[in-house]
Design an enzyme around this catalytic site. Structure first.
Site, PDB file in Angstrom:
ATOM      1  N   ASP A 117       7.644   2.425  -1.386  1.00  0.00           N
ATOM      2  CA  ASP A 117       7.591   1.374  -0.351  1.00  0.00           C
ATOM      3  C   ASP A 117       7.248   1.968   1.014  1.00  0.00           C
ATOM      4  OD1 ASP A 117       9.895  -1.506  -0.073  1.00  0.00           O
ATOM      5  OD2 ASP A 117       7.707  -1.372  -0.058  1.00  0.00           O
ATOM      6  N   CYS A 119      14.399   4.750  14.626  1.00  0.00           N
ATOM      7  CA  CYS A 119      14.556   4.101  15.938  1.00  0.00           C
ATOM      8  C   CYS A 119      15.378   4.941  16.897  1.00  0.00           C
ATOM      9  CB  CYS A 119      15.236   2.766  15.743  1.00  0.00           C
ATOM     10  SG  CYS A 119      16.803   2.976  14.886  1.00  0.00           S
ATOM     11  N   GLY A 172      19.141  -3.310  22.343  1.00  0.00           N
ATOM     12  CA  GLY A 172      19.776  -4.258  21.441  1.00  0.00           C
ATOM     13  C   GLY A 172      21.106  -4.810  21.879  1.00  0.00           C
ATOM     14  N   GLU A 193      26.000  -2.488  14.168  1.00  0.00           N
ATOM     15  CA  GLU A 193      26.042  -2.555  12.709  1.00  0.00           C
ATOM     16  C   GLU A 193      27.003  -1.482  12.236  1.00  0.00           C
ATOM     17  OE1 GLU A 193      21.823  -2.601  11.406  1.00  0.00           O
ATOM     18  OE2 GLU A 193      22.151  -4.770  11.288  1.00  0.00           O
ATOM     19  N   LYS A 208      21.252  -1.750  26.791  1.00  0.00           N
ATOM     20  CA  LYS A 208      20.044  -2.074  27.559  1.00  0.00           C
ATOM     21  C   LYS A 208      19.011  -2.779  26.657  1.00  0.00           C
ATOM     22  CE  LYS A 208      19.519   2.098  29.751  1.00  0.00           C
ATOM     23  NZ  LYS A 208      19.178   3.057  30.822  1.00  0.00           N
ATOM     24  N   ASN A 215      11.169   0.859   8.231  1.00  0.00           N
ATOM     25  CA  ASN A 215      11.437   2.297   8.026  1.00  0.00           C
ATOM     26  C   ASN A 215      12.582   2.601   7.071  1.00  0.00           C
ATOM     27  OD1 ASN A 215      13.252   1.243   9.868  1.00  0.00           O
ATOM     28  ND2 ASN A 215      13.407   3.155  11.027  1.00  0.00           N
ATOM     29  N   ILE A 246       0.844  -1.200   0.000  1.00  0.00           N
ATOM     30  CA  ILE A 246       0.000   0.000   0.000  1.00  0.00           C
ATOM     31  C   ILE A 246       0.879   1.250   0.000  1.00  0.00           C
ATOM     32  CG2 ILE A 246      -1.716   1.308   1.319  1.00  0.00           C
ATOM     33  CD1 ILE A 246      -2.644  -1.472   2.431  1.00  0.00           C
ATOM     34  N   VAL A 274      11.378  -3.973  20.384  1.00  0.00           N
ATOM     35  CA  VAL A 274      11.899  -4.728  21.528  1.00  0.00           C
ATOM     36  C   VAL A 274      11.100  -6.014  21.752  1.00  0.00           C
ATOM     37  CG1 VAL A 274      12.257  -4.675  24.029  1.00  0.00           C
ATOM     38  CG2 VAL A 274      12.924  -2.712  22.641  1.00  0.00           C
ATOM     39  N   GLY A 324      14.170  -7.579   8.589  1.00  0.00           N
ATOM     40  CA  GLY A 324      14.151  -6.115   8.555  1.00  0.00           C
ATOM     41  C   GLY A 324      12.894  -5.480   9.089  1.00  0.00           C
TER      42      GLY A 324
HETATM   43  N1  LIG Z   1      17.368  -0.294  16.195  1.00  0.00           N
HETATM   44  C1  LIG Z   1      17.136  -0.077  14.930  1.00  0.00           C
HETATM   45  O1  LIG Z   1      18.051   0.089  14.118  1.00  0.00           O
HETATM   46  C2  LIG Z   1      15.707  -0.026  14.457  1.00  0.00           C
HETATM   47  C3  LIG Z   1      14.647  -0.449  15.241  1.00  0.00           C
HETATM   48  N2  LIG Z   1      13.350  -0.377  14.755  1.00  0.00           N
HETATM   49  C4  LIG Z   1      12.221  -0.754  15.599  1.00  0.00           C
HETATM   50  O2  LIG Z   1      11.266  -1.567  14.842  1.00  0.00           O
HETATM   51  C5  LIG Z   1       9.939  -1.155  15.185  1.00  0.00           C
HETATM   52  C6  LIG Z   1       9.196  -0.761  13.960  1.00  0.00           C
HETATM   53  O3  LIG Z   1       9.385  -1.705  12.926  1.00  0.00           O
HETATM   54  P1  LIG Z   1       8.396  -2.951  12.769  1.00  0.00           P
HETATM   55  O4  LIG Z   1       8.663  -3.580  11.450  1.00  0.00           O
HETATM   56  O5  LIG Z   1       7.010  -2.554  13.105  1.00  0.00           O
HETATM   57  O6  LIG Z   1       8.935  -3.918  13.917  1.00  0.00           O
HETATM   58  P2  LIG Z   1       8.414  -5.374  14.240  1.00  0.00           P
HETATM   59  O7  LIG Z   1       9.152  -5.739  15.448  1.00  0.00           O
HETATM   60  O8  LIG Z   1       6.952  -5.498  14.238  1.00  0.00           O
HETATM   61  O9  LIG Z   1       8.907  -6.308  12.990  1.00  0.00           O
HETATM   62  C7  LIG Z   1      10.243  -6.312  12.642  1.00  0.00           C
HETATM   63  C8  LIG Z   1      10.484  -7.535  11.756  1.00  0.00           C
HETATM   64  O10 LIG Z   1      10.409  -8.711  12.533  1.00  0.00           O
HETATM   65  C9  LIG Z   1       9.537  -9.653  11.913  1.00  0.00           C
HETATM   66  N3  LIG Z   1       8.965 -10.466  12.986  1.00  0.00           N
HETATM   67  C10 LIG Z   1       7.890 -10.195  13.759  1.00  0.00           C
HETATM   68  N4  LIG Z   1       7.702 -11.179  14.662  1.00  0.00           N
HETATM   69  C11 LIG Z   1       8.693 -12.093  14.461  1.00  0.00           C
HETATM   70  C12 LIG Z   1       9.058 -13.340  15.065  1.00  0.00           C
HETATM   71  N5  LIG Z   1       8.355 -13.835  16.086  1.00  0.00           N
HETATM   72  N6  LIG Z   1      10.153 -13.997  14.601  1.00  0.00           N
HETATM   73  C13 LIG Z   1      10.874 -13.490  13.574  1.00  0.00           C
HETATM   74  N7  LIG Z   1      10.578 -12.332  12.946  1.00  0.00           N
HETATM   75  C14 LIG Z   1       9.502 -11.645  13.396  1.00  0.00           C
HETATM   76  C15 LIG Z   1       8.556  -8.811  11.156  1.00  0.00           C
HETATM   77  O11 LIG Z   1       7.933  -9.553  10.138  1.00  0.00           O
HETATM   78  C16 LIG Z   1       9.470  -7.709  10.629  1.00  0.00           C
HETATM   79  O12 LIG Z   1      10.126  -8.142   9.461  1.00  0.00           O
HETATM   80  C17 LIG Z   1      10.068  -0.017  16.140  1.00  0.00           C
HETATM   81  O13 LIG Z   1       9.924  -0.474  17.459  1.00  0.00           O
HETATM   82  C18 LIG Z   1      11.487   0.501  15.964  1.00  0.00           C
HETATM   83  O14 LIG Z   1      12.038   1.052  17.109  1.00  0.00           O
HETATM   84  C19 LIG Z   1      13.074   0.090  13.503  1.00  0.00           C
HETATM   85  C20 LIG Z   1      14.136   0.503  12.685  1.00  0.00           C
HETATM   86  C21 LIG Z   1      15.510   0.476  13.108  1.00  0.00           C
HETATM   87  C1  LIG Z   2      20.034   7.466  12.023  1.00  0.00           C
HETATM   88  C2  LIG Z   2      19.487   6.633  10.955  1.00  0.00           C
HETATM   89  C3  LIG Z   2      19.832   5.201  11.163  1.00  0.00           C
HETATM   90  C4  LIG Z   2      18.696   4.322  10.741  1.00  0.00           C
HETATM   91  C5  LIG Z   2      18.278   3.414  11.841  1.00  0.00           C
HETATM   92  C6  LIG Z   2      16.904   2.849  11.583  1.00  0.00           C
HETATM   93  O1  LIG Z   2      16.853   1.845  10.825  1.00  0.00           O
HETATM   94  O2  LIG Z   2      15.927   3.421  12.092  1.00  0.00           O
END
Ligand SMILES: NC(=O)C1=CN([C@@H]2O[C@H](COP(=O)(O)OP(=O)(O)OC[C@H]3O[C@@H](n4cnc5c(N)ncnc54)[C@H](O)[C@@H]3O)[C@@H](O)[C@H]2O)C=CC1
Ligand SMILES: CCCCCC(=O)O
Length: 483
Positions: free
Chosen positions: A93, A283, A453, A457, A450, A152, A27, A229, A149
């Site tokens: 996307d 994030c 993660g 990376e 904490k 975002n 979408i 988390v 992945g």
């Molecule tokens: N630390 C970082 O670099 C980043 C962290 N995030 C975090 O991700 C969240 C937003 O992204 P979303 O895609 O909604 O996160 P999400 O946690 O819902 O999904 C992330 C990925 O995990 C997969 N997934 C879900 N349940 C799973 C399971 N039980 N086993 C294996 N894979 C599973 C999903 O299909 C998706 O591909 C936010 O909380 C954000 O903080 C987002 C971007 C970067």
């Molecule tokens: C500061 C930008 C890094 C991207 C981290 C994320 O995937 O949200």
């Protein structure tokens, strides 16, 4: 731009379709229209991808780092040549403005391929002389890595996981978020075009259960997740079953501390970059903005003025600098937090409403007079909502900044160099910023502490998370034993 991919998956060097899988509508966040359809991987597709990656391990690991690096650098070059098309696709996307995607997403992905393509030949062991004996070490691949992945930064995340994995001689099966399935397919296609042997980098689609089925397969040696988390805890636990290596890039609720002596223009820029870039869906965002009382009103006034410069609209329009939320679901989540902030007594300075237009748009929103106990100050919103909190002293600011289960990032704006480095040293966070926010060059480590993660990376640190050291002791003389 054709958004419907050739097929849903890219396995063993070719596109593969299996429409018997669960339908995943793609979408476009700017209109709410379905622009493509992919299909969730069936168990047969999961098996096909894992078998291809497993079969490709031997040949890929046997290449020299120079040979692997050459392919990664070629892939980087192709991505840069196709930056416009890859950026338009990233905008379809994710809904992120082309003004952003054209300079961040494919570029950051190409940077990681180029950087780890350059490092690949330098991934070596060492020699330790012990009298007449010696030890040498071999830095070896882990084997088959799974990447999972978030939605975002789909291109960037596919590359930030694939580049170090492949540079170290591993193969990968990558599953993008079901919310943004299109971009990773292009990364796989380009890596193959650049010379990666079939099976080295594979992409399959699916919801959480598909991700879960990848983790527990006996052929998998490592899992790298970018996600929330709660998902991180599930994935970490599942990986533990097989004592698998993990990298966890999870959520945050990061602090941005602004002192009285800060350059206000730069501090406002930092707050904008740390709350409204990618419509706040980052994030590492500094969503708890602690402002020293002396400049609070000046800061809020200048911020409100600068937010007049927001041009919200069709994200494919290069003039637009603020796009929609990635999905109707995420829009609803963020609106729920805005309502909570108002209900708990925070002062709504600006924003908070959906503009009268199609798509999942939400105005950039600023709350002031936020207190540490409010929900909007404690929970990750993952949207364009900035919480401004007041503080008096440095000690108070640091203690409150660290009073969170998260530990992804932290930032400080001050002209006092000693104080800046004191704050950086005191922050309980993996990625810190001084007089800036959210710079993410591939040369710098990125990741959290904490609940945010495990592992890092980018930078040379990533090599530690995609390879393992074997020590070899060599005795040159006779060997005695007690009997
Ligand atoms: N630390 C970082 O670099 C980043 C962290 N995030 C975090 O991700 C969240 C937003 O992204 P979303 O895609 O909604 O996160 P999400 O946690 O819902 O999904 C992330 C990925 O995990 C997969 N997934 C879900 N349940 C799973 C399971 N039980 N086993 C294996 N894979 C599973 C999903 O299909 C998706 O591909 C936010 O909380 C954000 O903080 C987002 C971007 C970067
Ligand atoms: C500061 C930008 C890094 C991207 C981290 C994320 O995937 O949200």
């Amino acid at each position: 731009m054709k958004t419907q991919p050739t097929a849903s998956h890219f396995i063993d060097g070719q596109y593969v379709e299996d429409t018997s899988g669960e339908e995943i509508p793609v979408i476009y966040p700017a209109t709410g229209e379905v622009i493509a359809t992919v299909y969730s991987a069936t168990p047969a597709i999961v098996e096909q991808a894992l078998a291809a990656a497993h079969a490709a391990e031997k040949e890929w690991a046997a290449m020299t780092g120079t040979e692997r690096g050459r392919i990664l650098r070629r892939a980087a070059q192709i991505m840069r040549e196709r930056n416009h098309d890859l950026s338009v696709l990233e905008t379809y996307d994710t809904g992120k403005p082309y003004q952003e995607t054209s300079v961040v997403d494919a570029t950051s992905g190409a940077d990681s391929l180029e950087y780890f393509g350059g490092l690949a030949a330098a991934i070596t062991g060492e020699h330790i002389q012990l009298g007449e004996d010696f030890v040498y070490t071999r830095r070896e691949p882990l084997g088959l890595c799974v990447g999972i992945g978030a939605w975002n930064y789909p291109t960037q995340i596919a590359c930030w996981k694939g580049a170090p994995a492949l540079a170290c001689g591993n193969t990968m099966v990558f599953k993008p978020s079901e919310t943004t399935p299109l971009c990773a397919l292009k990364v796989a296609e380009i890596l193959h075009e650049a010379g990666a042997p079939a099976g080295v980098y594979n992409v399959i689609q699916g919801y959480g259960p598909v991700g879960a089925s990848l983790i527990t397969d006996s052929r998998v040696d490592k899992v790298s997740l970018t996600g929330s988390v709660p998902t991180g805890k599930k994935v970490y636990a599942a990986a533990a079953e097989g004592i698998r290596h993990v990298t966890m890039e999870l959520g945050g609720k990061s602090p941005l501390v602004i002192f009285d002596d800060a350059d206000i223009e730069n501090a406002v820029s930092g707050a904008i970059l740390g709350n409204f870039y990618s419509s706040g869906q980052v994030c590492s965002n500094g969503t708890r903005v602690f402002v020293q009382k002396g400049i609070k009103e000046a800061f809020l006034t200048r911020l409100a003025e600068r937010l007049q410069g927001v041009k919200l609209g069709d994200p494919q329009d290069p003039e637009v600098n603020f796009g929609p939320m990635v999905s109707e679901k995420q829009l609803g989540i963020v609106e729920g937090y805005i309502a909570k902030g108002i209900a708990e007594g925070a002062r709504l300075v600006c924003g908070g409403k959906r503009p009268d237009m199609a798509g999942f748009f939400l105005e950039p929103t600023v709350f002031a007079d936020v207190t540490d106990d409010m929900t909007i100050a404690r929970e990750e919103i993952f949207g364009p909502v900035m919480s401004v909190l007041d503080f008096d002293t440095e000690e108070e600011a640091l203690a409150r900044a660290n009073d969170t289960e998260f530990g992804l990032s932290a930032g400080v704006f001050t002209r006092d160099l000693s104080r800046a480095h004191r704050m950086a040293a005191g922050f309980e966070a993996g990625t810190c910023y001084i007089n800036t926010y959210n710079d993410a060059p591939v040369e710098a480590p990125f990741g959290g502490s904490k609940q945010s993660g495990v592992g890092r990376e980018n930078s040379k640190a990533a090599i530690e998370h995609y390879s393992q050291i074997k020590g070899v002791y060599v005795r040159t003389g006779d060997l005695e034993a007690p009997f």
